[in-house]
Enzyme design. Structure first.
Site, mmCIF file in Angstrom:
data_model
loop_
_atom_site.group_PDB
_atom_site.id
_atom_site.type_symbol
_atom_site.label_atom_id
_atom_site.label_comp_id
_atom_site.label_asym_id
_atom_site.label_seq_id
_atom_site.Cartn_x
_atom_site.Cartn_y
_atom_site.Cartn_z
ATOM 1 N N HIS A 1 11.440 18.875 -22.003
ATOM 2 C CA HIS A 1 11.371 18.556 -20.606
ATOM 3 C C HIS A 1 11.662 17.022 -19.686
ATOM 4 O O HIS A 1 12.804 17.445 -19.166
ATOM 5 C CB HIS A 1 9.952 18.900 -19.307
ATOM 6 C CG HIS A 1 9.733 18.624 -18.181
ATOM 7 N ND1 HIS A 1 9.432 20.083 -17.529
ATOM 8 C CD2 HIS A 1 9.362 17.335 -17.658
ATOM 9 C CE1 HIS A 1 9.613 19.068 -16.077
ATOM 10 N NE2 HIS A 1 9.728 17.753 -16.172
ATOM 11 N N GLU A 2 11.609 16.797 -20.673
ATOM 12 C CA GLU A 2 11.654 15.125 -20.131
ATOM 13 C C GLU A 2 13.413 15.028 -21.077
ATOM 14 O O GLU A 2 14.151 14.139 -20.136
ATOM 15 C CB GLU A 2 10.800 13.770 -20.999
ATOM 16 C CG GLU A 2 9.448 14.201 -20.868
ATOM 17 C CD GLU A 2 9.279 13.989 -19.388
ATOM 18 O OE1 GLU A 2 10.509 12.995 -18.768
ATOM 19 O OE2 GLU A 2 8.240 14.345 -18.814
ATOM 20 N N ASP B 1 7.742 16.799 -9.661
ATOM 21 C CA ASP B 1 9.553 17.496 -10.033
ATOM 22 C C ASP B 1 9.847 17.904 -8.370
ATOM 23 O O ASP B 1 10.326 17.653 -7.943
ATOM 24 C CB ASP B 1 9.835 17.703 -11.353
ATOM 25 C CG ASP B 1 10.350 17.231 -12.412
ATOM 26 O OD1 ASP B 1 9.838 15.530 -12.020
ATOM 27 O OD2 ASP B 1 9.295 17.341 -13.531
ATOM 28 N N THR C 1 4.735 -6.399 1.515
ATOM 29 C CA THR C 1 5.825 -7.695 1.216
ATOM 30 C C THR C 1 5.334 -8.957 1.802
ATOM 31 O O THR C 1 6.387 -9.976 1.204
ATOM 32 C CB THR C 1 6.704 -7.310 2.451
ATOM 33 O OG1 THR C 1 6.057 -7.468 3.799
ATOM 34 C CG2 THR C 1 7.676 -5.586 1.956
ATOM 35 N N GLY C 2 3.669 -9.236 1.772
ATOM 36 C CA GLY C 2 3.743 -10.636 2.036
ATOM 37 C C GLY C 2 3.627 -10.947 3.877
ATOM 38 O O GLY C 2 3.045 -12.258 3.841
ATOM 39 N N LYS C 3 3.782 -9.869 4.432
ATOM 40 C CA LYS C 3 3.264 -10.579 5.966
ATOM 41 C C LYS C 3 2.085 -10.937 6.117
ATOM 42 O O LYS C 3 1.529 -12.927 6.476
ATOM 43 C CB LYS C 3 3.484 -9.109 6.392
ATOM 44 C CG LYS C 3 4.182 -7.938 6.349
ATOM 45 C CD LYS C 3 4.283 -7.672 7.551
ATOM 46 C CE LYS C 3 2.866 -6.463 7.523
ATOM 47 N NZ LYS C 3 3.444 -5.177 5.051
ATOM 48 N N THR C 4 0.907 -10.855 5.562
ATOM 49 C CA THR C 4 -0.620 -11.679 5.329
ATOM 50 C C THR C 4 -0.426 -13.319 4.703
ATOM 51 O O THR C 4 -0.580 -13.862 5.765
ATOM 52 C CB THR C 4 -1.501 -10.300 5.321
ATOM 53 O OG1 THR C 4 -1.785 -9.339 5.694
ATOM 54 C CG2 THR C 4 -2.614 -11.424 5.564
ATOM 55 N N HIS D 1 15.649 16.140 -18.147
ATOM 56 C CA HIS D 1 15.804 14.644 -17.015
ATOM 57 C C HIS D 1 16.831 14.037 -17.414
ATOM 58 O O HIS D 1 17.701 13.817 -16.996
ATOM 59 C CB HIS D 1 14.565 14.353 -16.221
ATOM 60 C CG HIS D 1 13.382 14.711 -16.223
ATOM 61 N ND1 HIS D 1 13.490 16.115 -14.784
ATOM 62 C CD2 HIS D 1 11.739 15.113 -16.540
ATOM 63 C CE1 HIS D 1 12.109 16.269 -15.092
ATOM 64 N NE2 HIS D 1 11.613 15.584 -15.217
ATOM 65 N N PRO E 1 4.678 -2.128 3.880
ATOM 66 C CA PRO E 1 3.582 -2.431 2.698
ATOM 67 C C PRO E 1 3.537 -4.009 1.754
ATOM 68 O O PRO E 1 4.646 -3.572 1.143
ATOM 69 C CB PRO E 1 3.008 -1.066 2.318
ATOM 70 C CG PRO E 1 2.904 -0.321 3.479
ATOM 71 C CD PRO E 1 4.355 -1.306 3.653
#
Ligand code: ADP
Ligand code: MG
Ligand code: ZN
Length: 643
Positions: A454-455, A532, A237-240, A458, A235
């Site tokens: 928490h961050e 997460d 990606t420029g098909k239309t 990560h 979706p």
């Protein structure tokens, strides 16, 4: 707009000059119509009350009855206007039928030749009969003209409206008609220049355009002109966009309809719309039909719980129409879909959509091109670094990038900038990726501290593990649904991920919750890690069922119910025992991730404290600021992977 559409469907190659004269013509046309209608209304209203039509025999009977209710009959040619007693206007009308005069048929003037009181008395009993010299030829012509012309005009007007409505994609007057949009060359023209990147897809499509422009060249060599082209890709990606560019380049009428539009109306309408669409296209050949999002109608016909009968009819009609094309019909059918795997195989057979053009997610170079297209025409400050943005946006579609460009402009406007600054671009990127910053979200000190750890968890796990992408940025400013964000960015685009990389992603995702546990104790497990954990569950599942990465199921995949391979079996396409095995493998991956994250964070407790403290102080840390803090973190042997 609507007028333009109509013209395009009639003649797709009109230039601007004739377009203008067309506009003048339709303006004149409308003016004349309005005048005629006004005349009609005046004509109708001036004729007095509407008269009731009665059979001539009845009029004659009543006229000869001394107690009849008729006071006067005016005969004009074959028409009788009947005025009743006590009325001064005719309220009934009748026509002479059969041969002979009205007198022969029994309409007798009883008071003829009487005079004075006798006449008066007679007239109270019998109707006066007046023969009018009718033949005012011009009067009749004028009268007929005044009555008929406006009716013709109205009929023309309405059929014109109907056509307009069809062309303008309106539902109101055109159930069975296809609501295809027509992009003629003079509607805002999209060309391949507007489509950045995707060179190979553009090349394939250029060939299609050439087929339409020079069919002889191919026919001479015995080449069959392709009938159907399927644009497939993710979706956004420029098909239309690309389909429209083909229309713009080819300079032929372009009939476009979206698969979902077929489904939304009454039973049987879908198929008749297809029929109408194809017949219109054939009439305007050479032309292009584009069925966007074709998966909406053309999913596998026998798929369980899949296509209803209505969709099936629509799909069948598409197949019938495509088979019915002559080789030289000059109509090419394009279709676009995000889900080739969902399409009914019958559509993909030779003679139907046998040409596939893959539209892919843009690589870094293409992302830069797309960004340039969308920043073109916007005032941009010199410090805006589109290359950096292109680098950061691996995995983004063209639509995402267009969205970032637009958000950047909006941000700049909101901030009161005269031109888009780099900060606006960065903000737009993060906003599109995660959601708007929510500075106003209240977080108490405890929550801020939990978020910071928490961050930091990560970030440290991601930094330490060898196959994870480097940390790009950490923030504890809430954004979208999250309390904070840790960004990892790949140094370059990659098409594949190794099992090691995926396992490091699982571990760093676990890093947040594990850090909370280490600092605040097991009881302090918060809800801050739910997304997460969801990510871990999803990634682990796809590693087992799709990628064959389970330790006891290595190289085995377990396509699920939604994969589209299985259409006959109901329920899971594998046994209960296998289902249990899959669950066990998923659990193993997630346990291993938690174990590795914990090993990293236990060994680097000091770094964790440091980073959390810096985050509480500065809220956001960029790559350069993270570097001095993270450089002390070490790799524990327990977190190594030996497989
Ligand atoms: P799809 O049909 O594949 O889902 P669209 O063609 O609707 O995607 O693309 C949505 C928007 O994204 C386009 O209108 C355009 O603004 C932008 N876009 C997508 N791909 C490109 C590209 N290659 N070059 C320029 N813009 C693009
Ligand atoms: Mg589309
Ligand atoms: Zn988290």
């Amino acid at each position: 707009m609507a007028g333009e559409n109509l013209k395009n469907s009639v003649n797709g190659t009109k230039n601007n000059a004739s377009n203008k004269s067309n506009m003048i013509r339709s303006a004149l046309f409308s003016l004349i119509l309005i005048c005629l209608m006004a005349m009609l209304i005046v004509n109708w209203t001036s004729k007095g009350p509407v008269k009731v039509e009665v059979p001539i025999s009845e009029v004659i009977t009543r006229a000869n009855d001394p107690n009849g209710d008729i006071s006067k009959i005016t005969v004009t040619g074959d028409t009788l206007d009947v005025t009743l007693k006590g009325k001064d206007q005719p309220t009934e009308t009748s026509r002479k039928d059969g041969s002979g005069t009205l007198y022969d048929q029994g309409l007798i003037n009883h008071c003829e030749k009487l005079e004075g009181d006798e006449l008066k008395k007679c007239n109270e009993t019998y109707p006066t009969i007046e023969y009018k010299e009718d033949i005012n030829t011009w009067g009749i012509v004028l009268d007929v003209g005044l009555t008929v012309l406006p009716i013709i005009a109205i009929v023309i007007f309405f059929s014109w409206m109907m056509k307009q409505a069809t062309a303008a994609n309106s539902q109101s007057l055109s159930f069975g008609k296809s609501r295809a949009k027509v992009y003629g060359p003079d509607k805002k023209k999209v060309t391949f220049k507007d489509v950045a990147g995707n060179e190979s897809a553009k090349q394939d499509l250029t060939e299609i355009v050439d087929f339409l422009k020079n069919p002889k060249k191919y026919e001479k060599l015995g080449a069959k002109i392709p009938r159907g082209v399927l644009l497939a890709g993710d979706p956004g990606t420029g098909k239309t966009l690309m389909a429209r560019a083909v229309a713009g380049e080819a300079d032929v009428p372009f009939f476009s309809i979206s698969g979902s539009e077929f489904a939304e109306m009454f039973v049987g309408v879908g198929a008749s719309r297809v029929r109408d669409l194809f017949s219109k296209a054939k009439k305007n050949a050479p032309s292009i039909i584009c069925i966007d999002e074709i998966d909406a109608v053309a999913h596998k016909r026998d798929a369980r719980g899949g296509a209803g009968r209505e969709d099936e009819q629509t799909l069948n009609q598409i197949l019938v129409e495509m088979d019915g094309f002559d080789n030289d019909s000059g109509v090419i059918v394009m279709a676009a879909t995000n889900r080739v795997d969902m399409l009914d195989k019958a559509l993909l057979r030779p003679g139907r959509f046998d040409r596939h053009v893959n539209v892919t997610l843009p690589e870094r170079k293409d992302r830069l091109e797309i960004l340039k297209v969308h920043f073109k025409g916007k005032p941009v400050e010199a410090n805006v670094d589109l290359e950096a943005l292109a680098k950061k946006t691996a995995g983004s579609s063209g639509a995402d990038l267009a969205n970032i460009a637009n958000e950047a402009a909006i941000t700049a406007a909101r901030e009161g900038h005269k031109a888009i600054a780099n900060a606006d671009v960065v903000e737009a990127f993060e906003r599109v990726a995660i959601g708007p910053e929510r500075k106003s979200k209240v977080m108490n000190e405890k929550e801020r501290k939990i978020t910071a750890y928490h961050e930091a968890g990560h970030a440290i796990v991601g930094h330490v593990l060898p196959d994870s992408d480097p940390v790009h940025k950490v923030t504890i400013i809430p954004r979208g649904q999250t309390g904070g964000v840790t960004w990892f960015l790949p140094p370059e685009d990659r098409s594949y991920k190794s099992i090691y990389e995926l396992k490091d992603i699982l571990a760093r995702a676990m890093g947040g919750r594990i850090a909370e546990k280490l600092i605040f104790g097991t009881d302090a497990v918060t809800t801050g890690a739910s997304s997460d954990l969801k990510n871990v569950a999803e990634l682990a599942k796809s590693m087992i069922v799709e990628e064959g990465m389970g330790s006891s199921t290595r190289n085995l995949v377990f396509p699920g119910e939604d994969a589209g391979y299985y259409t006959i079996t109901a329920g899971k396409p594998y046994s209960e025992k296998t289902a249990e095995l899959i669950d066990a493998e998923i659990k193993k991956l997630s346990d291993e991730a938690a174990m590795r994250a914990e090993a990293v964070l236990k060994l680097n407790k000091k770094v964790l404290d440091n980073l959390a403290a810096e985050l509480l102080k500065h809220e956001t840390l960029e790559e350069a600021e993270l570097e001095p803090i993270l450089k002390d973190a070490k790799m524990p042997t327990a977190a190594k992977l030996y497989k």
